[in-house]
Write an enzyme that holds these catalytic residues in place. Structure first.
Site, PDB file in Angstrom:
ATOM      1  N   ARG A 167       0.753   2.042  -7.852  1.00 46.82           N
ATOM      2  CA  ARG A 167       1.743   1.006  -8.108  1.00 46.82           C
ATOM      3  C   ARG A 167       1.221   0.072  -9.188  1.00 46.82           C
ATOM      4  O   ARG A 167       0.005  -0.263  -9.205  1.00 46.82           O
ATOM      5  CB  ARG A 167       2.023   0.156  -6.842  1.00 46.82           C
ATOM      6  CG  ARG A 167       3.075   0.728  -5.892  1.00 46.82           C
ATOM      7  CD  ARG A 167       4.454   0.801  -6.509  1.00 46.82           C
ATOM      8  NE  ARG A 167       5.466   1.338  -5.580  1.00 46.82           N
ATOM      9  CZ  ARG A 167       5.723   2.638  -5.449  1.00 46.82           C
ATOM     10  NH1 ARG A 167       4.991   3.547  -6.081  1.00 46.82           N
ATOM     11  NH2 ARG A 167       6.680   3.037  -4.633  1.00 46.82           N
ATOM     12  N   HIS A 219       6.026   6.599 -14.385  1.00 49.62           N
ATOM     13  CA  HIS A 219       6.090   6.614 -12.931  1.00 49.62           C
ATOM     14  C   HIS A 219       6.664   7.931 -12.425  1.00 49.62           C
ATOM     15  O   HIS A 219       7.661   7.951 -11.687  1.00 49.62           O
ATOM     16  CB  HIS A 219       6.917   5.435 -12.428  1.00 49.62           C
ATOM     17  CG  HIS A 219       6.688   5.129 -10.994  1.00 49.62           C
ATOM     18  ND1 HIS A 219       6.711   3.848 -10.486  1.00 49.62           N
ATOM     19  CD2 HIS A 219       6.463   5.937  -9.934  1.00 49.62           C
ATOM     20  CE1 HIS A 219       6.508   3.883  -9.174  1.00 49.62           C
ATOM     21  NE2 HIS A 219       6.358   5.146  -8.822  1.00 49.62           N
ATOM     22  N   GLU A 238       7.822  -2.642 -14.330  1.00 47.56           N
ATOM     23  CA  GLU A 238       8.635  -1.505 -14.773  1.00 47.56           C
ATOM     24  C   GLU A 238      10.113  -1.888 -14.813  1.00 47.56           C
ATOM     25  O   GLU A 238      10.583  -2.598 -13.921  1.00 47.56           O
ATOM     26  CB  GLU A 238       8.459  -0.328 -13.802  1.00 47.56           C
ATOM     27  CG  GLU A 238       7.087   0.306 -13.842  1.00 47.56           C
ATOM     28  CD  GLU A 238       6.910   1.406 -12.812  1.00 47.56           C
ATOM     29  OE1 GLU A 238       7.900   1.783 -12.151  1.00 47.56           O
ATOM     30  OE2 GLU A 238       5.791   1.879 -12.647  1.00 47.56           O
TER      31      GLU A 238
HETATM   32  N1  LIG Z   1       3.244   7.421  -8.871  1.00 45.66           N
HETATM   33  C1  LIG Z   1       3.971   8.002  -7.949  1.00 45.66           C
HETATM   34  O1  LIG Z   1       4.915   8.770  -8.245  1.00 45.66           O
HETATM   35  C2  LIG Z   1       3.624   7.800  -6.486  1.00 45.66           C
HETATM   36  C3  LIG Z   1       3.914   8.804  -5.555  1.00 45.66           C
HETATM   37  C4  LIG Z   1       3.542   8.617  -4.222  1.00 45.66           C
HETATM   38  C5  LIG Z   1       2.939   7.438  -3.822  1.00 45.66           C
HETATM   39  N2  LIG Z   1       2.736   6.459  -4.750  1.00 45.66           N
HETATM   40  C6  LIG Z   1       2.117   5.204  -4.346  1.00 45.66           C
HETATM   41  O2  LIG Z   1       0.817   5.521  -3.807  1.00 45.66           O
HETATM   42  C7  LIG Z   1       0.628   4.787  -2.606  1.00 45.66           C
HETATM   43  C8  LIG Z   1      -0.210   5.608  -1.641  1.00 45.66           C
HETATM   44  O3  LIG Z   1       0.556   6.708  -1.223  1.00 45.66           O
HETATM   45  P1  LIG Z   1       0.145   7.465   0.116  1.00 45.66           P
HETATM   46  O4  LIG Z   1       1.218   8.449   0.423  1.00 45.66           O
HETATM   47  O5  LIG Z   1      -1.262   7.936   0.020  1.00 45.66           O
HETATM   48  O6  LIG Z   1       0.208   6.268   1.181  1.00 45.66           O
HETATM   49  P2  LIG Z   1      -0.600   6.169   2.554  1.00 45.66           P
HETATM   50  O7  LIG Z   1      -0.013   5.021   3.255  1.00 45.66           O
HETATM   51  O8  LIG Z   1      -0.677   7.494   3.187  1.00 45.66           O
HETATM   52  O9  LIG Z   1      -2.107   5.806   2.087  1.00 45.66           O
HETATM   53  C9  LIG Z   1      -2.444   4.551   1.573  1.00 45.66           C
HETATM   54  C10 LIG Z   1      -3.903   4.288   1.946  1.00 45.66           C
HETATM   55  O10 LIG Z   1      -4.314   3.062   1.333  1.00 45.66           O
HETATM   56  C11 LIG Z   1      -5.148   2.389   2.256  1.00 45.66           C
HETATM   57  N3  LIG Z   1      -5.252   0.966   1.926  1.00 45.66           N
HETATM   58  C12 LIG Z   1      -4.398  -0.037   2.253  1.00 45.66           C
HETATM   59  N4  LIG Z   1      -4.861  -1.208   1.774  1.00 45.66           N
HETATM   60  C13 LIG Z   1      -6.024  -0.932   1.116  1.00 45.66           C
HETATM   61  C14 LIG Z   1      -6.968  -1.716   0.405  1.00 45.66           C
HETATM   62  N5  LIG Z   1      -6.814  -3.032   0.282  1.00 45.66           N
HETATM   63  N6  LIG Z   1      -8.041  -1.097  -0.161  1.00 45.66           N
HETATM   64  C15 LIG Z   1      -8.204   0.244  -0.043  1.00 45.66           C
HETATM   65  N7  LIG Z   1      -7.353   1.055   0.656  1.00 45.66           N
HETATM   66  C16 LIG Z   1      -6.272   0.456   1.205  1.00 45.66           C
HETATM   67  C17 LIG Z   1      -4.492   2.656   3.601  1.00 45.66           C
HETATM   68  O11 LIG Z   1      -5.412   2.427   4.650  1.00 45.66           O
HETATM   69  C18 LIG Z   1      -4.114   4.123   3.445  1.00 45.66           C
HETATM   70  O12 LIG Z   1      -5.145   4.983   3.912  1.00 45.66           O
HETATM   71  C19 LIG Z   1       2.032   4.518  -2.055  1.00 45.66           C
HETATM   72  O13 LIG Z   1       2.081   3.311  -1.347  1.00 45.66           O
HETATM   73  C20 LIG Z   1       2.901   4.465  -3.290  1.00 45.66           C
HETATM   74  O14 LIG Z   1       3.056   3.124  -3.686  1.00 45.66           O
HETATM   75  C21 LIG Z   1       3.042   6.601  -6.056  1.00 45.66           C
HETATM   76  O1  LIG Z   2       7.022   5.651  -3.823  1.00 45.64           O
HETATM   77  C1  LIG Z   2       6.938   6.807  -4.242  1.00 45.64           C
HETATM   78  O2  LIG Z   2       7.009   7.820  -3.466  1.00 45.64           O
HETATM   79  C2  LIG Z   2       6.797   7.082  -5.697  1.00 45.64           C
HETATM   80  O3  LIG Z   2       6.453   5.913  -6.388  1.00 45.64           O
HETATM   81  C3  LIG Z   2       8.002   7.758  -6.306  1.00 45.64           C
HETATM   82  O4  LIG Z   2       7.666   8.210  -7.612  1.00 45.64           O
HETATM   83  C4  LIG Z   2       9.208   6.857  -6.404  1.00 45.64           C
HETATM   84  O5  LIG Z   2      10.219   7.634  -7.024  1.00 45.64           O
HETATM   85  P1  LIG Z   2      11.603   6.941  -7.577  1.00 45.64           P
HETATM   86  O6  LIG Z   2      12.269   6.379  -6.361  1.00 45.64           O
HETATM   87  O7  LIG Z   2      11.156   5.839  -8.486  1.00 45.64           O
HETATM   88  O8  LIG Z   2      12.342   8.020  -8.229  1.00 45.64           O
END
Ligand SMILES: NC(=O)c1ccc[n+]([C@@H]2O[C@H](COP(=O)([O-])OP(=O)(O)OC[C@H]3O[C@@H](n4cnc5c(N)ncnc54)[C@H](O)[C@@H]3O)[C@@H](O)[C@H]2O)c1
Ligand SMILES: O=C(O)[C@H](O)[C@H](O)COP(=O)(O)O
Length: 380
Positions: free
Chosen positions: A215, A256, A239
């Site tokens: 994020r 993203h 964004e």
């Molecule tokens: N770029 C993309 O397209 C995309 C896609 C999927 C997820 N994401 C982002 O990635 C993040 C993580 O996804 P996920 O599915 O692994 O989520 P998740 O909830 O499974 O894992 C997140 C992890 O972060 C840890 N955490 C929380 N606070 C923390 C801190 N201060 N320091 C270190 N670790 C900490 C949690 O304990 C957890 O293990 C999501 O919240 C989302 O915002 C982005």
């Molecule tokens: O939160 C997530 O799973 C990811 O950031 C994902 O890329 C969000 O997708 P969007 O809703 O922006 O298409």
């Protein structure tokens, strides 16, 4: 409400693929762009299916009949969960639906970094901050590539006595490569907003690659610009009004899309559809319905003869999907056009299959076909 459908109306983000197939037997589907789903649009709805671009809160739902909200993505910062609870609205989020897609993006970035620097990943140190669904998928692949991984996840360390947690002040000075996979959290005991601030970034060695596919806001972008190491940026502060200087400084800049494989988008929709069916006391989707939603597997990749190890992987991952086409789309003639193009490109993203769909026929091995995900990802 037609007698054959349990719900009157379901409002769905039109970026959810195969929405009619997944939800059409449950109610009349109204598809809208995520940012266009407003209180007027949901007033007559019984259920709402969103992605991250719809803010789900009292101002959206207070005047509606909605009693189920399904999010087909992983991030939760667009949902006011406490309000949904007090309003008695059932909420489901497709946790983990796109963790493989993001992990593949990160591995692509790591392989590309090694190729650009004329080195290999084996033996390097990778820091993973946030070891949940995505962080664990990154860890599996990184260890299979011979990387030494240092993990930081205070909430897990507090819950799990055997979690191999390394505090940031110990982790940051040791890493050659660093990737963040936490939610964006602004409150509580472990906030992540500007988690990598100027003071912490100053501890990171100058040649270290830093990746943000989690994020915008987890890394202070102003401070990040002062760090000389390579940058891979998929998630940005503000964004789509992204920072022009960071765009220019990044070796790989994408809008993203790390989680935007076809497989992940479908997985999220199926998970939300099945959650709604369980909520309604109905059977979940039949497997053949889901199988019919994905395109046929792509043709096998025929690797150059004698292409082995990380060179083979670097070649193969680029054939499967070249993220540099996403980078090129983001680098418009000026920043105003970049801002305008950001969401458009995300909503018209090229089809991208996860590596499990790809086979790699290595000529040198008499056409010994292996799945790309299995190539040196033995634990995958
Ligand atoms: N770029 C993309 O397209 C995309 C896609 C999927 C997820 N994401 C982002 O990635 C993040 C993580 O996804 P996920 O599915 O692994 O989520 P998740 O909830 O499974 O894992 C997140 C992890 O972060 C840890 N955490 C929380 N606070 C923390 C801190 N201060 N320091 C270190 N670790 C900490 C949690 O304990 C957890 O293990 C999501 O919240 C989302 O915002 C982005
Ligand atoms: O939160 C997530 O799973 C990811 O950031 C994902 O890329 C969000 O997708 P969007 O809703 O922006 O298409």
């Amino acid at each position: 409400m037609s007698s054959s459908k349990p719900l009157r109306r379901i409002v769905i983000d039109d970026a959810v693929p195969h929405a009619e197939t997944l939800f059409g037997d449950l109610g009349e589907c109204t598809l809208l762009p995520g940012r266009a789903i407003d209180a007027e649009a949901v007033k007559e709805a019984d259920a709402l299916i969103v992605r991250s671009r719809t803010q789900v809160n009292a101002s959206l739902l207070a005047g509606s009949r909605v009693r189920f909200v399904g999010s087909t993505v992983v991030g939760l910062d667009h949902v006011d969960q406490p309000w949904l609870r007090q309003a008695g609205i059932h909420f489901f989020s497709a946790q983990g639906c796109n963790s493989v897609a993001v992990a593949e993006y990160v591995i692509f970035a790591l392989l590309d970094w090694a190729h650009r620097h004329g080195t290999t990943l084996r033996g390097r140190t990778l820091g993973i901050i946030g070891v949940g669904h995505v962080g664990r998928e990154v860890l599996k692949r990184a260890e299979a590539l011979g990387l030494r991984c240092l993990l930081n996840d205070p909430p897990r360390a507090e819950r799990e006595a055997d979690f191999p947690h390394t505090p940031l002040e110990t982790l940051l000075p040791q890493v050659d490569l660093l990737t963040v996979h936490t939610p964006l959290i602004t409150t509580g005991t472990h906030p992540t907003h500007h988690l990598l601030n100027a003071e912490r970034l100053a501890r990171v060695p100058p040649q270290t690659l830093i990746i943000n596919a989690a994020r915008g806001g987890i890394i202070d972008e102003t401070a990040w610009l002062e760090h000389p190491g390579d940058k891979v940026v998929d998630c940005w502060e503000n964004e789509p009004q992204i920072n022009a200087a960071l765009l220019s400084a990044a070796q790989l800049a994408t809008p993203h899309i790390a989680g935007h494989s076809l497989d992940a988008k479908l997985r999220g929709g199926v998970m939300a559809s099945n959650a709604l069916r369980r909520f309604l006391g109905l059977p979940v989707l039949e497997a053949d319905v889901v199988d019919g939603c994905l395109p046929p597997a792509p043709p096998p990749l025929r690797a150059p003869a004698a292409c082995q190890g990380e060179a083979l992987l670097h070649w193969a991952v680029q054939q499967a999907y070249d993220f540099y086409q996403d980078d090129a789309q983001l680098r418009q003639p000026n920043i105003e056009e970049t801002h305008a193009h950001f969401e458009y490109y995300r909503r018209h993203y090229p089809p991208r299959r996860e590596w499990a769909a790809w086979q790699v026929a290595q000529i040198a091995q008499e056409d010994g076909r292996k799945r790309l995900c299995a190539l040196d990802f033995s634990t995958y």
